[in-house]
Design a protein around this motif. Sequence first.
Motif, short mmCIF file in Angstrom:
data_model
loop_
_atom_site.label_atom_id
_atom_site.label_comp_id
_atom_site.label_asym_id
_atom_site.label_seq_id
_atom_site.Cartn_x
_atom_site.Cartn_y
_atom_site.Cartn_z
N ALA A 90 21.44 21.28 55.06
CA ALA A 90 20.73 20.53 55.94
C ALA A 90 20.17 19.28 55.43
O ALA A 90 20.27 18.24 56.36
N ALA A 91 19.93 19.01 54.27
CA ALA A 91 19.53 17.71 53.84
C ALA A 91 20.78 16.69 53.67
O ALA A 91 20.64 15.57 53.95
N TRP A 92 21.96 17.61 53.17
CA TRP A 92 22.94 16.50 53.18
C TRP A 92 23.60 15.83 54.51
O TRP A 92 24.02 14.94 54.64
N LEU A 93 23.39 16.83 55.71
CA LEU A 93 23.80 16.46 56.94
C LEU A 93 23.02 15.13 57.32
O LEU A 93 23.45 14.14 57.98
N LYS A 94 21.74 14.88 56.89
CA LYS A 94 20.99 13.77 57.01
C LYS A 94 20.95 12.61 56.08
O LYS A 94 20.68 11.65 56.33
N MET A 95 21.89 12.79 55.19
CA MET A 95 22.23 11.94 54.25
C MET A 95 23.47 10.79 54.44
O MET A 95 24.24 11.55 55.24
N GLU A 96 23.62 9.79 53.69
CA GLU A 96 24.64 9.00 53.87
C GLU A 96 25.26 8.88 52.43
O GLU A 96 24.77 8.59 51.42
N ALA B 5 25.29 15.52 45.30
CA ALA B 5 24.45 16.84 44.73
C ALA B 5 23.99 17.89 45.95
O ALA B 5 24.19 19.02 45.50
N ALA B 6 23.52 17.32 47.02
CA ALA B 6 23.31 18.03 48.00
C ALA B 6 24.55 18.61 48.54
O ALA B 6 24.58 20.05 48.80
N LEU B 7 25.76 18.12 48.63
CA LEU B 7 26.98 18.84 48.97
C LEU B 7 27.27 19.88 48.10
O LEU B 7 27.56 20.89 48.41
N ASN B 8 27.22 19.61 46.67
CA ASN B 8 27.51 20.46 45.67
C ASN B 8 26.43 21.69 45.98
O ASN B 8 26.81 22.99 45.88
N SER B 9 25.35 21.63 46.06
CA SER B 9 24.28 22.60 46.18
C SER B 9 24.68 23.41 47.20
O SER B 9 24.47 24.70 47.35
N ALA B 10 25.16 22.99 48.18
CA ALA B 10 25.59 23.62 49.52
C ALA B 10 26.66 24.62 49.32
O ALA B 10 26.91 25.73 49.77
N VAL B 11 27.60 24.19 48.66
CA VAL B 11 28.88 24.81 48.87
C VAL B 11 29.43 25.09 47.26
O VAL B 11 30.58 25.62 47.05
N PHE B 12 28.73 24.90 46.25
CA PHE B 12 29.28 25.21 45.12
C PHE B 12 29.66 26.74 44.71
O PHE B 12 29.38 27.54 45.45
N ASP C 246 37.26 12.83 54.65
CA ASP C 246 37.03 13.52 55.81
C ASP C 246 36.48 14.89 55.20
O ASP C 246 37.24 15.66 54.84
N TYR C 247 35.10 15.15 54.98
CA TYR C 247 34.68 16.23 54.69
C TYR C 247 34.96 17.61 55.44
O TYR C 247 34.95 18.75 55.11
N GLN C 248 35.57 17.52 56.69
CA GLN C 248 35.94 18.64 57.33
C GLN C 248 37.33 18.83 57.09
O GLN C 248 37.66 19.84 57.86
N MET D 243 46.47 32.73 46.62
CA MET D 243 45.21 32.45 46.64
C MET D 243 44.45 33.05 47.98
O MET D 243 44.98 33.45 48.87
N ASP D 244 43.18 33.19 47.70
CA ASP D 244 42.37 33.72 48.84
C ASP D 244 41.41 32.36 49.12
O ASP D 244 40.76 31.92 48.36
N MET D 245 41.79 32.05 50.35
CA MET D 245 41.28 30.63 50.91
C MET D 245 40.54 30.73 52.27
O MET D 245 40.93 31.31 53.09
N ALA D 246 39.41 30.04 52.14
CA ALA D 246 38.61 29.85 53.26
C ALA D 246 39.40 28.80 54.21
O ALA D 246 39.97 27.56 53.74
N PRO D 247 39.12 28.83 55.79
CA PRO D 247 39.80 27.78 56.46
C PRO D 247 39.08 26.26 56.07
O PRO D 247 37.87 26.31 55.41
N LYS D 248 39.86 25.36 56.33
CA LYS D 248 39.25 24.00 56.09
C LYS D 248 37.88 23.74 56.94
O LYS D 248 37.67 24.58 57.96
N GLY D 249 37.10 22.90 56.44
CA GLY D 249 36.05 22.37 57.39
C GLY D 249 34.69 23.02 56.66
O GLY D 249 34.69 23.61 55.84
N LEU D 250 33.42 22.20 57.03
CA LEU D 250 32.28 22.39 56.41
C LEU D 250 31.26 22.77 57.66
O LEU D 250 30.99 21.95 58.35
N ASN D 251 30.60 23.88 57.71
CA ASN D 251 29.64 24.15 58.45
C ASN D 251 28.77 25.49 57.69
O ASN D 251 28.99 25.94 56.89
#
Lengths: 249, 496
Positions: free
Chosen positions: B65-71, B196-203, B84-86, B31-39
């Motif tokens: 940016a929108a996702w960060l403000k959402m709950e 959906a915001a999370l998906n839009s950021a990282v799909f 734990d999204y990170q 696998m080619d894998m990115a490190p854990k975490g979201l930023n």
Amino acid sequence: MLEIQNLAAAIGDKPILRGIDLVVPKGEVHAIMGPNGSGKSTLSYVLSGRPGYDVTGGSATFDGQDLLEMEPEERAALGVFLAFQYPVELPGVGNANFLRTALNAQRRARGEAELDAPAFLKLARAEMKRLSMPDDMLKRNVNVGFSGGEKKRNEVLQMAILKPRIAILDETDSGLDIDALKIVAEGVNAQRGPDFSALVITHYQRLLDYIVPDRVHVLAGGRIIRSGGPELALELEANGYGAIVDAAA
Amino acid sequence: MSDSITTETIDTVAALAEGGYKWGFSTDIEMDMAPKGLNEDIIRLISARKNEPEWLLEWRLKAYAAWLKMEEPDWAMLRHEPIDYQDLHYYAAPKKKAGPKSLDEVDPELLKTYAKLGIPLKEQAYLAGVEPEEGARPQVAVDAVFDSVSVATTFRSTLEKAGVIFCPISEAVLSHPELVQKYLGSVVPAGDNYFAALNSAVFTDGSFVFIPKGVRCPMELSTYFRINARNTGQFERTLIVVEDGGHVSYLEGCTAPQRDENQLHAAVVELVAMEDASIKYSTVQNWYPGDANGLGGIYNFVTKRGACRGARSKISWTQVETGSAITWKYPSCILQGDGSVGEFYSVAVTTNHQQADTGTKMIHIGKNTSSTIVSKGISAGQSNNTYRGLVKVLPKAEGARNFTQCDSLLIGDRCGAHTVPYIESRNPTAKLEHEATTSKISDDQLFYCRSRGLSQEDAVGMIVNGFCRDVLKELPMEFAVEAQKLLAISLEGSVG
């Protein structure tokens, strides 16, 4: 051959069967008659393995195999068939699918080859023709929206297709008009032969005009209190159960 | 026809019934894998790995940016430990050599996975670009999503001849940027909801389908989803656009390997149907549901929405949901075009400790729009199964019609079934019907089946399949078979 010895059964704390002795030799049709509450339906359920009935004593074997130790589906594969007094509805389940699945489950259990869809339909259509049943019977959902008569005819159709070695008919005549009764009786008679036996449970003598039994047994209070030939049914019809029950008491 | 399917299914159940989760395997591929975490850096990395144009990166970052403000939403009847999204990987791709030119070049491990998934051998061959034999079999094009990257796409040339575009969305971004830019987020905006915001950021990938004007897609399109990397959130993005008078039937099936950790899955599916266009979207969802004690299993938070933009357009959702520890999913239809039609047919099965909160939204905007909702919920074990549906009729939706049927089947006495229908009608001409039933598999039914020779489990399978018939008959043939197997297998051991 069905052999029942001193069979006792209860629902919870309530004893229903209190020592039944009965032998139905291969190829014979026996009738069980009796008043309401005598244990007729309980006997049919205990023989076919319905959960909720506790066998408290005695034995029941078919061709030497202990029925009471078997799951209901194992009894079915052995050749025991119960025609229900109140056939159950299975919404969304097609009759053909149900029957083919059941037949193949039995065949698999007996180590026989399964029938594919065309072979099954051929068999089913032939049996339906013999029983004068309309083709759409196979397409409908199992017993859903069936009239009382159609449900009983469907039971007979199932019997014709599954070809049991012993059929237990639990008040199959109840709720049938005379035409339906004849069709049902013809269905049973068509199965008669050296490898088929039946236990015909009925409240009225009427059915026995069409399915003539080899023996008639009177069940009352959870025991068989009298046995005889077909003429016993006529005697019951003439005198009612009271006289025989009193005589046995 | 469907009768014989059921029969076949029940026949094969015994063979399949090895107990437990049949698809619980994982594949050993580099696998080619990115490190854990979201930023923002991770998002830039994903975008860079996919060689995305600048506008898409901007779109992702805005969504982030929108996702960060959402709950996280908490209104559903679902309980779970905080996510734990990170602590998740947001990118994983099998290491690629050159594109597979023949079966020999395809990683044998991958082929084995396809085989276990039941992708027919011929289709595996198509993956390698082998020319199909004449008149071979009913054609199903498979876009296999292996973790985050679509490894190969089949039937490309046949579809191309018809003018159909069916490819990984990451590829469409590069080859048809104008289409993707026009429609991406047009049905489910980037900030629509938390997931959906999370998906839009990282799909990372998903499918793109475009059916041009007047074209009936010559085959059913199919995607097999599969989570394969440990702790990899799956963020699929699917976009289907059908122009005037076009038609497509799209099949989505998911299986996932057995894991102890919970895995997050937040997909977004957008459908657009223009005038007289129709889209049939069918799903069989069988993600790992967790073990009998409720440990592990997929968290499945999905946003699916279709826009019937044109007059007389039609969108039909059919779903069979048997998997996941948590299902949060409301495939919806926005009935904008006059006379447009929305349909939702759903079977949701929960056993053990599974939780499902699923249903649909039918938003009637145009005149004479109609919608049909048929939901069959089956609960066993200690599971909870909720139907949540909204039927909304806006003031201009003259003559809107809805029929809703919600049936629940309970197996055992420790499970729950809940029906939460919301109805908002702001047009007096609307006709809305709602029927709901709750029933149990009766002992009489079980004994009746067993007295005919069926085992207890076959009997349950048969009764449940009967209960779901109105939904299953909406599925395309191949899927109907798979779905019925799944139903029977999912409920093994839940009775008696």
